[in-house]
Scaffold this motif. Structure first.
Motif, short mmCIF file in Angstrom:
data_model
loop_
_atom_site.label_atom_id
_atom_site.label_comp_id
_atom_site.label_asym_id
_atom_site.label_seq_id
_atom_site.Cartn_x
_atom_site.Cartn_y
_atom_site.Cartn_z
N THR A 43 0.84 -1.20 0.00
CA THR A 43 0.00 0.00 0.00
C THR A 43 0.88 1.25 0.00
OG1 THR A 43 -0.08 0.12 2.41
CG2 THR A 43 -1.75 -1.24 1.32
N ASP A 44 0.29 2.38 -0.36
CA ASP A 44 1.03 3.64 -0.32
C ASP A 44 1.48 3.97 1.10
OD1 ASP A 44 0.86 4.03 -3.03
OD2 ASP A 44 -0.98 5.24 -2.91
N GLU A 45 0.64 3.59 2.09
CA GLU A 45 1.01 3.83 3.48
C GLU A 45 2.25 3.03 3.87
OE1 GLU A 45 -3.10 4.93 2.79
OE2 GLU A 45 -2.01 3.06 2.42
N PHE A 46 2.30 1.77 3.41
CA PHE A 46 3.46 0.92 3.70
C PHE A 46 4.69 1.47 2.99
CE2 PHE A 46 6.24 -2.75 3.60
CZ PHE A 46 5.97 -3.40 4.80
N ALA A 47 4.51 1.93 1.74
CA ALA A 47 5.63 2.50 1.00
C ALA A 47 6.16 3.74 1.70
CB ALA A 47 5.19 2.83 -0.43
N ALA A 48 5.27 4.56 2.24
CA ALA A 48 5.71 5.75 2.95
C ALA A 48 6.52 5.37 4.18
CB ALA A 48 4.49 6.59 3.35
N PHE A 49 6.12 4.29 4.86
CA PHE A 49 6.86 3.79 6.01
C PHE A 49 8.28 3.40 5.59
CE2 PHE A 49 8.23 -0.02 8.40
CZ PHE A 49 8.37 0.55 9.67
N LEU A 50 8.43 2.89 4.36
CA LEU A 50 9.74 2.49 3.85
C LEU A 50 10.54 3.67 3.33
CD1 LEU A 50 8.70 -0.69 1.81
CD2 LEU A 50 9.72 -0.62 4.08
N PRO A 86 6.06 1.22 -5.33
CA PRO A 86 6.61 0.83 -6.64
C PRO A 86 5.95 -0.46 -7.15
CG PRO A 86 8.30 0.95 -4.90
CD PRO A 86 6.97 0.96 -4.25
N THR A 87 6.26 -0.78 -8.37
CA THR A 87 5.85 -2.06 -8.94
C THR A 87 7.05 -3.00 -8.96
OG1 THR A 87 4.16 -1.03 -10.33
CG2 THR A 87 4.92 -3.24 -10.97
N TRP A 88 6.93 -4.10 -8.26
CA TRP A 88 7.99 -5.10 -8.24
C TRP A 88 7.49 -6.36 -8.94
CZ3 TRP A 88 7.33 -3.52 -2.68
CH2 TRP A 88 8.17 -2.45 -2.36
N GLY A 89 8.39 -7.06 -9.58
CA GLY A 89 8.02 -8.28 -10.27
C GLY A 89 7.97 -9.48 -9.35
N ASP A 90 7.73 -10.63 -9.94
CA ASP A 90 7.57 -11.89 -9.20
C ASP A 90 8.86 -12.69 -9.32
OD1 ASP A 90 6.83 -14.28 -8.10
OD2 ASP A 90 5.01 -14.52 -9.28
N SER A 91 9.50 -12.96 -8.19
CA SER A 91 10.78 -13.68 -8.21
C SER A 91 10.63 -15.20 -8.25
CB SER A 91 11.59 -13.30 -6.96
OG SER A 91 11.03 -13.90 -5.79
N THR A 92 9.41 -15.71 -8.26
CA THR A 92 9.21 -17.16 -8.10
C THR A 92 10.01 -17.97 -9.10
OG1 THR A 92 6.99 -16.81 -7.20
CG2 THR A 92 7.51 -19.01 -8.02
N GLU A 93 9.88 -17.67 -10.39
CA GLU A 93 10.56 -18.47 -11.40
C GLU A 93 12.07 -18.31 -11.30
OE1 GLU A 93 9.21 -20.78 -13.24
OE2 GLU A 93 7.28 -20.31 -12.29
N TRP A 94 12.53 -17.12 -10.92
CA TRP A 94 13.97 -16.93 -10.70
C TRP A 94 14.43 -17.79 -9.54
CZ3 TRP A 94 16.35 -14.86 -6.28
CH2 TRP A 94 17.73 -14.65 -6.39
N GLN A 95 13.68 -17.87 -8.45
CA GLN A 95 14.07 -18.72 -7.33
C GLN A 95 14.09 -20.19 -7.73
OE1 GLN A 95 13.35 -17.73 -3.27
NE2 GLN A 95 11.91 -16.10 -3.81
N TYR A 96 13.12 -20.59 -8.54
CA TYR A 96 13.13 -21.98 -9.04
C TYR A 96 14.38 -22.23 -9.89
CZ TYR A 96 8.16 -22.48 -7.66
OH TYR A 96 6.97 -22.56 -6.97
#
Length: 503
Positions: free
Chosen positions: A233-240, A246-256
């Protein structure tokens, strides 16, 4: 209480008799359950963690031998050995810097990186890093401690304070001489990667495997809290410290891909195979399904994250006033689909107590503690200041000693033949081999008697006071026929454990 180190006499494999546990793949210990538990903290491999956002020119060092002594004294036998990829970054709300060194690549220049030191040549691996890695895993093995070697870290790439979450990484353009220019976690942990980046990662992974493959006390971990397919959420992003989410991708296939790379290299070289683990991703689109990618992987062990319905839509158990995740308060039973190393880092960072350790153990998990009490050092240092964001050392002592106590029982009982059984006792916490052994937790001890369903036979009776860590043996119990038997703790009100063993 003392513990005799049980040195690994061969690599671990998932037990076929009881897949909640590992067992030595060969040697004299084959067939016994190996139970893992212990405290971990960010700087147990690298130097360069301390108070303040910047840090001194000479990176702070952890006394690793003192860390091993700390673990041994409390009966621990597992280290989650942290890989931290940034040479400049922060954590604990920005109150602590993590400017981590050494790194796997040589610092040759020309030019200086963001930390003011020579830039990296990513084509030249630094033997000093790999020698330290080997020395630390080997030293732990000498005193009977298993080590989960983390290959990559995802959390600091997208959730530590900007801009150092990426500008402090060796693969950022200003920090290397090779023209590699990573601008976010997507460039490093979301497929498809750039061919040069993927080749550099594969060369690093193979070098780690080559360096450690012959050590029996070894487990692998792909990465810590890499991104899933969700958004904060924007609130969580502000905490960071971010202006917007931001938009982050999915690391699942990279971890596999990392899992397969490790397994292929071990097999191709004729090395012993070592268990590899996949741990919680964050954020994910549906928090209730956060563990699905872990369960669907080729990893032998997992560290789940919070999947409670109450924490959907951006809510989380770390928010002020939030209830605890079920993984902390009332863990689910391990069903044996994967070995579960239950890490507070993924559902209750900053928390940990004796009951959490016992509840996790009796539900078939291996509890490990994200031990923020060690951020300021390995010994009591008095109360932390209110603005440090760091709990005092002493606040975690009950959890630390309890982890050791669970291990003591794990090595006494016939754990390989015991299973968690919610319905076999009115307290809901039982490890049992019916008719042979029962280990029962009474979490509060303030409600009088509780009951246990027993098969007929004569049983020795032992009680353990979790708070005072005292043991007492009571008169033997003779059960004439299968029945429900009532028990009351001999200790003052408080949590206690009942151990019944066939006489």
């Amino acid at each position: 209480m003392t513990f005799t180190p049980v040195r690994a006499d061969g690599p671990l494999a998932v037990s076929t008799r009881n897949p909640r546990y590992f067992t030595p793949a060969s040697g004299s210990g084959a067939g016994r359950a190996v139970y893992l538990t212990g405290s971990h903290i960010w700087n147990n491999l690298h130097d360069g963690m301390g108070p303040g956002p910047d840090g001194p020119d000479e990176p702070e060092q952890m006394d690793y031998r003192a860390y091993l002594r700390f673990l041994i004294e409390r009966g621990h036998n597992f280290i989650r050995l942290w890989r931290w990829e940034q040479v400049r970054s922060q954590a604990a709300g920005g109150n602590y810097h993590l400017n981590m060194t050494p790194q796997p690549w040589m610092r040759t220049g020309p030019g200086t990186a963001k930390d003011g030191k020579p830039r990296f040549d990513l084509q030249r691996l630094d033997e000093a890093f790999f020698q330290r890695l080997r020395d630390r895993v080997a030293a732990a093995g000498e005193v009977g401690i298993y080590v989960g070697v983390m290959l990559f870290d995802g959390w600091a790439l997208h959730l530590s304070p900007p801009p150092d979450h990426i500008e402090g990484h060796p693969f950022h353009a200003g920090n290397n001489v090779n023209g590699i220019s990573a601008n976010s976690i997507n460039d490093l942990q979301v497929l498809p990667l750039g061919p040069r980046v993927q080749a550099l990662q594969e060369a690093y992974v193979r070098k780690v495997v080559d360096t450690l493959h012959d050590l029996p006390n070894l487990l692998w971990e792909v990465a810590n809290e890499s991104s899933g397919d969700g958004k904060v959420t924007d609130e969580f992003a502000a905490f960071l410290g971010m202006d917007k989410a931001p938009t982050w991708g999915d690391s699942t296939e990279w971890q596999y891909w990392v899992i397969d790379t490790v397994k292929r290299h071990e097999a191709a070289c004729g090395y012993d195979m070592h268990p590899i683990g996949m741990t919680m991703q964050f954020p994910v689109a549906d928090q209730t399904k956060v563990n699905d990618a872990l369960l669907g992987s080729r990893a032998e062990w997992i560290s789940p994250g919070y999947d409670d319905e109450i924490f959907t839509n951006g809510r989380h158990p770390m928010a002020p006033g939030s209830p605890a995740s079920r993984w902390f308060a009332d863990p689910p039973i391990a069903d044996g689909a994967k070995v579960v190393i239950s890490d507070t880092d993924h559902y209750a960072p900053g928390q940990g107590d004796a009951l959490w350790a016992w509840k996790s153990f009796l539900r078939g998990h291996h509890p490990i503690l994200m031990d923020f009490g060690l951020i300021a050092g390995l010994e009591p240092a008095g109360e932390s200041t209110a603005d440090s964001g760091v709990p005092p050392f002493e606040s975690y002592e009950p959890a630390r000693w309890a982890m050791g106590d669970t291990r003591r029982y794990a090595e006494r009982i016939g754990l390989i033949d015991m299973s968690p059984r919610r319905d076999s006792a009115s307290t809901g916490y039982v490890l049992a081999n019916p008719g042979s052994e029962y280990l029962v937790l009474d979490p509060d001890g303030e409600n009088g008697a509780f009951t246990v369903d027993l098969l007929d036979g004569a049983y020795q009776v032992e009680w353990f006071d979790i708070t005072n860590r005292e043991t007492t043996v009571c008169e033997a119990l003779d059960v004439k026929s299968a029945s429900t038997v009532e028990f009351s703790s001999p200790f003052p009100p408080g949590p206690a454990v009942l151990y019944l063993s066939r006489a």
